[in-house]
Write an enzyme that holds these catalytic residues in place. Structure first.
Site, PDB file in Angstrom:
ATOM      1  N   ASP A 150       3.637   3.897   6.546  1.00  0.00           N
ATOM      2  CA  ASP A 150       2.882   3.737   7.786  1.00  0.00           C
ATOM      3  C   ASP A 150       3.666   3.060   8.898  1.00  0.00           C
ATOM      4  O   ASP A 150       4.694   2.422   8.674  1.00  0.00           O
ATOM      5  CB  ASP A 150       1.646   2.872   7.516  1.00  0.00           C
ATOM      6  CG  ASP A 150       2.033   1.402   7.289  1.00  0.00           C
ATOM      7  OD1 ASP A 150       2.957   1.150   6.499  1.00  0.00           O
ATOM      8  OD2 ASP A 150       1.429   0.527   7.928  1.00  0.00           O
ATOM      9  N   ASP A 182       7.498   2.976  -2.663  1.00  0.00           N
ATOM     10  CA  ASP A 182       7.777   4.109  -1.778  1.00  0.00           C
ATOM     11  C   ASP A 182       9.232   4.137  -1.344  1.00  0.00           C
ATOM     12  O   ASP A 182       9.895   5.171  -1.421  1.00  0.00           O
ATOM     13  CB  ASP A 182       6.840   4.077  -0.546  1.00  0.00           C
ATOM     14  CG  ASP A 182       6.780   2.703   0.133  1.00  0.00           C
ATOM     15  OD1 ASP A 182       7.476   1.766  -0.311  1.00  0.00           O
ATOM     16  OD2 ASP A 182       6.028   2.563   1.115  1.00  0.00           O
ATOM     17  N   ILE A 183       9.736   2.972  -0.878  1.00  0.00           N
ATOM     18  CA  ILE A 183      11.063   2.986  -0.265  1.00  0.00           C
ATOM     19  C   ILE A 183      11.802   1.681  -0.521  1.00  0.00           C
ATOM     20  O   ILE A 183      11.197   0.607  -0.526  1.00  0.00           O
ATOM     21  CB  ILE A 183      10.942   3.285   1.251  1.00  0.00           C
ATOM     22  CG1 ILE A 183      12.321   3.431   1.898  1.00  0.00           C
ATOM     23  CG2 ILE A 183      10.122   2.261   1.978  1.00  0.00           C
ATOM     24  CD1 ILE A 183      12.246   4.075   3.285  1.00  0.00           C
ATOM     25  N   ASP A 240      14.456  -0.599   1.068  1.00  0.00           N
ATOM     26  CA  ASP A 240      15.090  -0.814   2.370  1.00  0.00           C
ATOM     27  C   ASP A 240      16.047  -1.995   2.227  1.00  0.00           C
ATOM     28  O   ASP A 240      17.195  -1.824   1.810  1.00  0.00           O
ATOM     29  CB  ASP A 240      13.983  -1.049   3.407  1.00  0.00           C
ATOM     30  CG  ASP A 240      14.498  -1.256   4.816  1.00  0.00           C
ATOM     31  OD1 ASP A 240      15.698  -1.065   5.039  1.00  0.00           O
ATOM     32  OD2 ASP A 240      13.697  -1.615   5.703  1.00  0.00           O
ATOM     33  N   LYS A 273      17.012   3.779   1.711  1.00  0.00           N
ATOM     34  CA  LYS A 273      17.759   3.881   2.968  1.00  0.00           C
ATOM     35  C   LYS A 273      19.231   3.647   2.679  1.00  0.00           C
ATOM     36  O   LYS A 273      19.573   2.721   1.935  1.00  0.00           O
ATOM     37  CB  LYS A 273      17.234   2.869   3.986  1.00  0.00           C
ATOM     38  CG  LYS A 273      15.909   3.293   4.574  1.00  0.00           C
ATOM     39  CD  LYS A 273      15.513   2.450   5.753  1.00  0.00           C
ATOM     40  CE  LYS A 273      14.086   2.768   6.156  1.00  0.00           C
ATOM     41  NZ  LYS A 273      13.522   1.813   7.106  1.00  0.00           N
ATOM     42  N   LYS A 326       0.807  -1.200   0.000  1.00  0.00           N
ATOM     43  CA  LYS A 326       0.000   0.000   0.000  1.00  0.00           C
ATOM     44  C   LYS A 326       0.852   1.266   0.000  1.00  0.00           C
ATOM     45  O   LYS A 326       0.414   2.327  -0.386  1.00  0.00           O
ATOM     46  CB  LYS A 326      -0.896   0.013   1.247  1.00  0.00           C
ATOM     47  CG  LYS A 326      -1.793  -1.188   1.359  1.00  0.00           C
ATOM     48  CD  LYS A 326      -2.477  -1.203   2.738  1.00  0.00           C
ATOM     49  CE  LYS A 326      -3.092  -2.541   2.988  1.00  0.00           C
ATOM     50  NZ  LYS A 326      -3.385  -2.735   4.427  1.00  0.00           N
TER      51      LYS A 326
HETATM   52  P1  IMP Z   1      12.293  -3.907   1.636  1.00  0.00           P
HETATM   53  O1  IMP Z   1      11.626  -5.108   1.097  1.00  0.00           O
HETATM   54  O2  IMP Z   1      13.072  -4.196   2.884  1.00  0.00           O
HETATM   55  O3  IMP Z   1      13.133  -3.139   0.622  1.00  0.00           O
HETATM   56  O4  IMP Z   1      11.185  -2.955   2.164  1.00  0.00           O
HETATM   57  C1  IMP Z   1      10.393  -2.282   1.366  1.00  0.00           C
HETATM   58  C2  IMP Z   1       9.007  -2.092   1.924  1.00  0.00           C
HETATM   59  O5  IMP Z   1       8.952  -2.054   3.351  1.00  0.00           O
HETATM   60  C3  IMP Z   1       8.552  -0.753   1.439  1.00  0.00           C
HETATM   61  O6  IMP Z   1       7.781  -0.912   0.279  1.00  0.00           O
HETATM   62  C4  IMP Z   1       7.766  -0.194   2.591  1.00  0.00           C
HETATM   63  O7  IMP Z   1       6.399  -0.462   2.388  1.00  0.00           O
HETATM   64  C5  IMP Z   1       8.254  -0.915   3.818  1.00  0.00           C
HETATM   65  N1  IMP Z   1       9.202  -0.070   4.588  1.00  0.00           N
HETATM   66  C6  IMP Z   1      10.553  -0.125   4.568  1.00  0.00           C
HETATM   67  N2  IMP Z   1      11.092   0.780   5.385  1.00  0.00           N
HETATM   68  C7  IMP Z   1      10.059   1.459   5.940  1.00  0.00           C
HETATM   69  C8  IMP Z   1       9.978   2.564   6.859  1.00  0.00           C
HETATM   70  O8  IMP Z   1      10.977   3.110   7.363  1.00  0.00           O
HETATM   71  N3  IMP Z   1       8.714   2.981   7.165  1.00  0.00           N
HETATM   72  C9  IMP Z   1       7.589   2.412   6.659  1.00  0.00           C
HETATM   73  N4  IMP Z   1       7.630   1.394   5.781  1.00  0.00           N
HETATM   74  C10 IMP Z   1       8.844   0.913   5.426  1.00  0.00           C
HETATM   75 MG    MG Z   2       5.759  -1.138   0.468  1.00  0.00          MG
END
Ligand code: IMP
Ligand code: MG
Length: 189
Positions: free
Chosen positions: A172, A111-112, A114, A143, A51
């Site tokens: 969120d 959005d991000i 990570d 990040k 979302k």
């Molecule tokens: P990844 O799979 O670890 O790259 O994380 C990505 C997903 O985790 C993103 O699409 C976000 O929805 C969520 N996410 C990662 N970091 C944050 C944060 O600091 N705040 C809120 N949601 C996050």
């Molecule tokens: Mg996400």
């Protein structure tokens, strides 16, 4: 239920203002438009990740539409976070299988970035079922840490931010704070 207001006693630290986000999205849209135009691509398949990216995607799409880039728009639900902890990836595969993505120029919006697990899982599944013409990624935030984004080919990134849990502008904490117009460090951390 209404979102709980951020606690007064814990000072909320705004990381990116509404204006900074707006400006960055304009630049991202311009770059995307220029790159695809150079490659003589006139239509893209824009797939945004629910979302968290819904607000970013809506704003980016409206900027792109001003630049005459034809788009097919779709969304896919992928989740991984519980509270502030990254966990097991849940991808809604049935959504991915509704439309044939063969020969499409796909641009994934999230959005991000990570750990990179979310986008890596999505990429893996797209390649498993389809042969897209191209596959690119656009994230508002990244990040500054761990992942090698060259590996994921994330060409479009708005901001590199510190490795903190953040909320606002679609992001969120357990469903809260998505409505904030800015991006802030989660005060509970
Ligand atoms: P990844 O799979 O670890 O790259 O994380 C990505 C997903 O985790 C993103 O699409 C976000 O929805 C969520 N996410 C990662 N970091 C944050 C944060 O600091 N705040 C809120 N949601 C996050
Ligand atoms: Mg996400």
């Amino acid at each position: 239920m209404l979102a709980k207001p951020l606690k007064k006693e814990k000072q909320i630290k705004i990381l990116l203002t509404e204006e900074e986000i707006k400006e960055s999205i304009k630049l991202l849209a311009k770059r995307i438009h220029e790159d695809y135009t150079k490659k003589e691509i006139t239509e893209i398949y824009l797939l945004f990740v629910l979302k968290g990216s819904f607000i970013f995607a809506a704003d980016l799409i409206r900027e792109l539409s001003k630049l005459n880039l034809k788009m097919k728009i779709d969304a896919i639900k992928i989740s991984s976070y519980e509270g502030t902890k990254s966990g097991k990836i849940n991808i809604c595969l049935s959504e991915l299988l509704i439309n044939n993505l063969d020969n499409k120029n796909i641009l994934i919006i999230d959005d991000i970035l990570d750990t990179g697990k979310t986008l890596h899982t999505l990429k893996w599944n797209i390649k498993r079922y389809y042969k897209p013409k191209s596959l690119e990624f656009c994230c508002l935030l990244k990040k500054e840490q761990k992942i090698n984004d060259v590996y994921l080919n994330v060409n479009y990134i708005g901001f590199v931010i510190p490795n903190r849990f953040i909320v606002g502008y679609g992001l969120d904490y357990n469903g809260l704070y998505r409505e904030l117009p800015y991006i802030a460090i989660y005060p509970g951390e």
